[in-house]
Write an enzyme that holds these catalytic residues in place. Structure first.
Site, PDB file in Angstrom:
ATOM      1  N   TYR A 110      30.575 -14.848  -6.822  1.00  0.00           N
ATOM      2  CA  TYR A 110      29.684 -14.937  -7.497  1.00  0.00           C
ATOM      3  C   TYR A 110      29.512 -13.404  -7.336  1.00  0.00           C
ATOM      4  CZ  TYR A 110      25.133 -13.456  -8.983  1.00  0.00           C
ATOM      5  OH  TYR A 110      23.929 -12.849  -9.017  1.00  0.00           O
ATOM      6  N   SER A 121      24.133  -7.474 -10.460  1.00  0.00           N
ATOM      7  CA  SER A 121      23.233  -7.946  -9.245  1.00  0.00           C
ATOM      8  C   SER A 121      24.056  -6.951  -8.050  1.00  0.00           C
ATOM      9  CB  SER A 121      24.062  -9.414  -8.753  1.00  0.00           C
ATOM     10  OG  SER A 121      23.400 -10.117  -7.526  1.00  0.00           O
TER      11      SER A 121
END
Length: 328
Positions: free
Chosen positions: A184, A158
Site C-alpha cells: 500500500y 496518503s
C-alpha cells in the site's frame, strides 16, 4: 524549476469541508472525472464539484453499487475497471469522442492493505489499481486535458506513502516477501511521484498535477481491515462507528474531500504544481528520521522527501510506460 514544497498559509485547515473550499466558486462549463466517485471521499468530491456547477462523470466498475451510492446526485455514470486496460481505453475513447475538454481529473479510486492479489497481467493489485490504472487513464485522456487550456490532475496519495518507497526493480513482489502495508505504501508513494512527473511534463501544455493526503477517514477503502484493527488505531469507537478527531487526523468524508477539491480548483495554486498537499495547503517536508510504522495510529504530517523526488518520479514514469506500453 519544481514548485517549492512549502505551505502557503492558505487559511484553511483540518476542519475545512469541501463545500467551504468551493464557497463562491462557479464551476459551470467545467467538467470533472472522479474515479472512485461512488464511495467515501470520492462521493463527497463528486457531490461538491457538482454542487458548484461542474459536470461530473463517475466511472465505475460496479454499476449497481455506484447507482445506489449516487442516488439523488446529478452526476453521470460510466463503466470502467482500473485493472482492465481495455476498459480504461474504452472509457477514455468514449470521452474523447465527445470532443469536450477535461478540466479536472480526480484520481480517487483505490484499494488498501489487501491480501496478495494479482490482476490478469500478473501485476500486484494495489500498485496496478492505485497507480498503473490511473497512469493509463491519464495518458488516454491527455488530449482532453490539454484541450482544457488549464486542467488539473489530482492524485490521491496518503500518509501511507511513509511506509515504503517504490521498488523499481520489483514493484510486483515477485522476488520479495509480500507485506500488505508495504505494498500500500509503495502505491501511495507512486501516486505522489506520478504527480511530480506529470506536472513536469504537462505544465507547458497547461496541465498541472498535485498529490493529496485526504486525512484518515473510515470508508469502504478499509474493507480489508477488521473492526478490531480499526478500533485498535482509534478509528472506530466502542459502538463500531467512525471517529472524527481532528487532533489525530481523523476526518469526516467531507473534510477528507476538501483537499482534493482545493487542489483542483483553488486560485492559490495558480502557477504551481507537482507538490503534495494536506489540510488544504501544501504540506511540509518531513525529516528523514520521522519514521511511521505501517498500519499504526500515527498522526504524523508532512511528506517524506522520497515521495517528491524528481529523479525517482522520472524513473517511475519510465517503468510505468514500459509496463503498460502507453505514454502521453
Amino acid at each position: 524549476m519544481p514548485s517549492p514544497q512549502t505551505p502557503l498559509g492558505s487559511g484553511y485547515g483540518p476542519a475545512t469541508r469541501a463545500d467551504d473550499v468551493l464557497a463562491g466558486i462557479d464551476l459551470s462549463g467545467k467538467t470533472a472525472i472522479v474515479t472512485g466517485g461512488y464511495s467515501g471521499i470520492g462521493t463527497e468530491t463528486a457531490r461538491a464539484l457538482r454542487a458548484a456547477g461542474a459536470r461530473v462523470i463517475v466511472p465505475a466498475r460496479d454499476a449497481q453499487k455506484a447507482r445506489a451510492a449516487l442516488d439523488g446526485l446529478d452526476v453521470e455514470l460510466a463503466t470502467m475497471d482500473l485493472t482492465s486496460p481495455a476498459s480504461i481505453n474504452a472509457f477514455a475513447a468514449g470521452y474523447l469522442a465527445s470532443g469536450q475538454p477535461l478540466h479536472f481529473l480526480i484520481n480517487s479510486a483505490g484499494v488498501m492493505a489487501c491480501p496478495l492479489t494479482r490482476d490478469a497481467r500478473g501485476f500486484e493489485l494495489q500498485f496496478a489499481t492505485n497507480h498503473l490504472g490511473h497512469f493509463q487513464l491519464t495518458a488516454r485522456l491527455w488530449p482532453a486535458l490539454v484541450g482544457a487550456h488549464g486542467a488539473r490532475v489530482i492524485a490521491l496519495s496518503s500518509l501511507g506513502h511513509r511506509y515504503a518507497t517504490v521498488d523499481i526493480d520489483d514493484p510486483n513482489f515477485e522476488r520479495r516477501e509480500y507485506d500488505r502495508w508495504i505494498a500500500y505504501g509503495q502505491s501511495k508513494t507512486a501516486n505522489a511521484l506520478f504527480a511530480v512527473e506529470l506536472d513536469a511534463r504537462g505544465k507547458s501544455r497547461g496541465v498541472r498535477a498535485f498529490s493529496v493526503h485526504p486525512g484518515r477517514i473510515v470508508t469502504d477503502l478499509a474493507r480489508h481491515m477488521s473492526a478490531e484493527e480499526l478500533q485498535k488505531i482509534g478509528a472506530l469507537d466502542e459502538h463500531g462507528q467512525p471517529v472524527v478527531d481532528l487532533a489525530r487526523g481523523l476526518k469526516s468524508p467531507s473534510q477528507g474531500a476538501a483537499t482534493s477539491v482545493w487542489a483542483a480548483t483553488s486560485a492559490q495554486l495558480d502557477g504551481l504544481g507537482g507538490v503534495y498537499c494536506e489540510d488544504c495547503d501544501i504540506a511540509v517536508l518531513a525529516p528523514e528520521e520521522d519514521v511511521t510504522v505501517p498500519g499504526s495510529a500515527s498522526i504524523a504530517s508532512g511528506v517524506r522527501p522520497w515521495a517528491v523526488d524528481p529523479v525517482a518520479a522520472e524513473r517511475l514514469w519510465m517503468l510505468s510506460e514500459r509496463m503498460l506500453g502507453v505514454s502521453l
